[in-house]
Design a protein around this motif. Sequence first.
Motif, PDB file in Angstrom:
ATOM      1  N   ASP A 659     -31.191  41.955 -35.650  1.00  0.00           N
ATOM      2  CA  ASP A 659     -32.622  41.411 -36.266  1.00  0.00           C
ATOM      3  C   ASP A 659     -33.342  41.129 -35.261  1.00  0.00           C
ATOM      4  O   ASP A 659     -34.485  41.024 -35.363  1.00  0.00           O
ATOM      5  N   LYS A 660     -32.975  40.975 -33.903  1.00  0.00           N
ATOM      6  CA  LYS A 660     -33.632  40.454 -32.912  1.00  0.00           C
ATOM      7  C   LYS A 660     -33.540  41.381 -31.479  1.00  0.00           C
ATOM      8  O   LYS A 660     -34.428  40.831 -30.454  1.00  0.00           O
ATOM      9  N   GLN A 661     -33.027  42.515 -31.723  1.00  0.00           N
ATOM     10  CA  GLN A 661     -32.940  43.321 -30.455  1.00  0.00           C
ATOM     11  C   GLN A 661     -33.129  44.723 -30.708  1.00  0.00           C
ATOM     12  O   GLN A 661     -32.558  45.325 -31.941  1.00  0.00           O
ATOM     13  N   ARG A 662     -33.974  45.410 -30.052  1.00  0.00           N
ATOM     14  CA  ARG A 662     -34.381  46.893 -30.290  1.00  0.00           C
ATOM     15  C   ARG A 662     -34.078  47.714 -28.646  1.00  0.00           C
ATOM     16  O   ARG A 662     -34.396  46.979 -27.847  1.00  0.00           O
ATOM     17  N   VAL A 663     -33.608  48.625 -28.726  1.00  0.00           N
ATOM     18  CA  VAL A 663     -33.264  49.449 -27.429  1.00  0.00           C
ATOM     19  C   VAL A 663     -33.662  51.059 -27.668  1.00  0.00           C
ATOM     20  O   VAL A 663     -33.517  51.499 -28.765  1.00  0.00           O
ATOM     21  N   GLU A 664     -34.267  51.283 -26.618  1.00  0.00           N
ATOM     22  CA  GLU A 664     -34.847  52.778 -26.567  1.00  0.00           C
ATOM     23  C   GLU A 664     -34.179  53.472 -25.494  1.00  0.00           C
ATOM     24  O   GLU A 664     -34.346  52.867 -24.418  1.00  0.00           O
ATOM     25  N   THR A 665     -33.825  54.750 -25.788  1.00  0.00           N
ATOM     26  CA  THR A 665     -33.424  55.650 -24.260  1.00  0.00           C
ATOM     27  C   THR A 665     -34.382  56.854 -24.477  1.00  0.00           C
ATOM     28  O   THR A 665     -34.529  57.432 -25.528  1.00  0.00           O
TER      29      THR A 665
END
Length: 730
Positions: A659-665
């Motif tokens: 709910d507090k972290q988003r990751v993109e590659t």
Amino acid sequence: MKKLLPLAFASLGVAAASGAAAQSKPADPVLPQVTISGGRQDDMVERRNSTAGKQVYGREELDRNGDNNVGDVLKRLPGVTLGGRPGRGGEVRMRGLGSGYTQVLVNGERPPAGFSMESLSPDQVERIEVMRGPVAEHSARAIAGTINIVLRDGYQVRDVQVKASDRLEHGRHSPEVSVTIPGKQGALNYTVSASFNVSRQQDRSQTRNLDTEDNGDLAKEQFLQSESAGTNKGLHLVPRLSYKFENGDTLNFQTILMHQQGRSNATTMLEQTVPLVAAGEPRGPEYNLAQQGSENDVTFLRGFGNWVHRLQGASKLDVKFGFGLGKRDSDSLRYQYNKTGALLDRFTDTDSIRDKSVNTGGKYTSPLGTGHMLAAGWDLEASQRDQLRVSLDKNGKPQFADSGENLAADTRRIALFAQDEWDITPQWSASIGARWEGIRTTSDRSAGSIANTSKVFSPLLHAVWKIPGAEKDQVRASLTRSYKSPTVQDLIAAPAQSRQNSATSPDRTGNPNLKPELATGLDLAYEHYLGRNGIVSISGFVRKIDDLIRRDLELRQTELGLRWVSAPFNVGKARTSGIELEAKFSLAELMDDAPQIDFRSNYSRFWSKVDGIPGPDNRLDQQARQTANLGMDYRLKDIPLTLGASYNWTPLVRTQVSDKQRVETSRKRVLDMYALWRFDSRTQLRLSANNLLADDATGYNLVYANGLASQAASLNPTYTQWSVRLETKF
């Protein structure tokens, strides 16, 4: 188009059947001839006849592109992707799932700790088996699937083979030489494969860290520029022995020895721009310049053996045994300076790991009638890891509480399985089985002893229906239960300190209370076979996962103060599904007077959802939504030249981790090409170019917690690799 496809498939099936009938001879009505061959089935025949879905890729596929390591071979297979940026390998993933969802085996056994695909040359591999669903014979720790790498088989090699190559990347040469020597002394057959390589790499990266408060004020802005260069030397030795006794029993033993030494240096420049704090004093960065030198020395030894005993009738007992030894030593020395060049701190890190294991197992098979086989067996394994980690600053102060303390971990695994394979009718085949597996992990640390036990029962059902009137068409279905057990590191890992502790670069630790993830899966597939090695297939799958493991971030009070720490937890349920398409064929087998062109293509589309995490990107562990491969090989008729190319595409991956972290590659596009000139039947020269597009690899990590948005955006250039390889046989 939908009406033309069935018509085309039917026409191809009629043509193939007519051709086969024209070439066949009538059988002797009195004494029919029976041919017994000790050789393995053709790859496509083995795939077609397997009750459980299994794709087999032999020497033809392994030799096709002249790859330097097995990881480069895997990235072109249907439904298989590699994490990490091009040219640097990464975690092997089936159906887009990483973090242990894909089971990787070597000769049917789990490889030693620290094993990587980049450390194994295709020259030392006989074939690769890709299984989309678990089978009773192998561990059911395969939610995404299983990749079994079968090392070189002595029966298949008749000549001494020598290969010498050089790879050029960004002005740095990486030579390699390999040799395979077969032999036979009476009832003893042997093969020895060896290779030596020197790998030189240089990497650059840029990172921007940005912290923003709820009111929009800038709390921190950092720019990091890093450059590293290293040399790694590797020696691989794979001998295999096979002895056939007079009573028909066979004893096989094979080892794989890997030794690697690496040296690297890295420099990081840090620039920080921040506003003034309330007191009017600027907050400076932890350092402005960091220089680090590292050395590592790694040795793995894995032994595989089995004794095959023929019993009365056609029954057979296959007893396996093996062992593993591993040694990993790494040392690093890091200096941090301020703007004036004054030394701020010095960090000395030493990590010493010793692994050892022993295992045994067996399988008893007995026919219950024509086309009906019963199998049952067991697996036992014991492994131990001893680790000593020392991390000191320039004053000799330990950086974490267990620094300098021995960490001992023991794992015991026991499994029992049974499987019944039955060709019920000429059209129907089924395999029903079950596997029970228990794993217990214990450890001793200065903080105390911990233990974790997991037990999983996995029922497995596979079925194949050969469509009447369409001999080259069949439908597969599987209903299975699989699981993913926590790794030793996730259970008992000593703290791994981050030099720049933040929400986007936290410390990492373990959790001894983890439970295994359990998955119930359904697989369906339609297959149409073309020619000798062609196939068109469409398959789909669904997996429902309980007790999903995810890493979560939190601020903890530690011996170094208040720090961000990442630890694994069981967070709830998840679901993933997908559709996979594959088309592979030779144009000359489908059209008269067609050029010798082989086509390969596959496309996969995946969906997933994690309960309890807000969408829209609450996906499983950086699972890509799509991935595709396209390849072609053209053998010219007038000159002994073969040209080939392959293209791999994976779009941008965005994952809501919590709910507090988003990751993109970033998206990944990899274009490889090669040219192969055959001087004669024994000597050939190969020129290759890998990662011709050389796209930059970017990443983005956003954490919002405690009223602060922490962002980290990174950019990593990639490089084209040029190589030349001379291959000859004696």
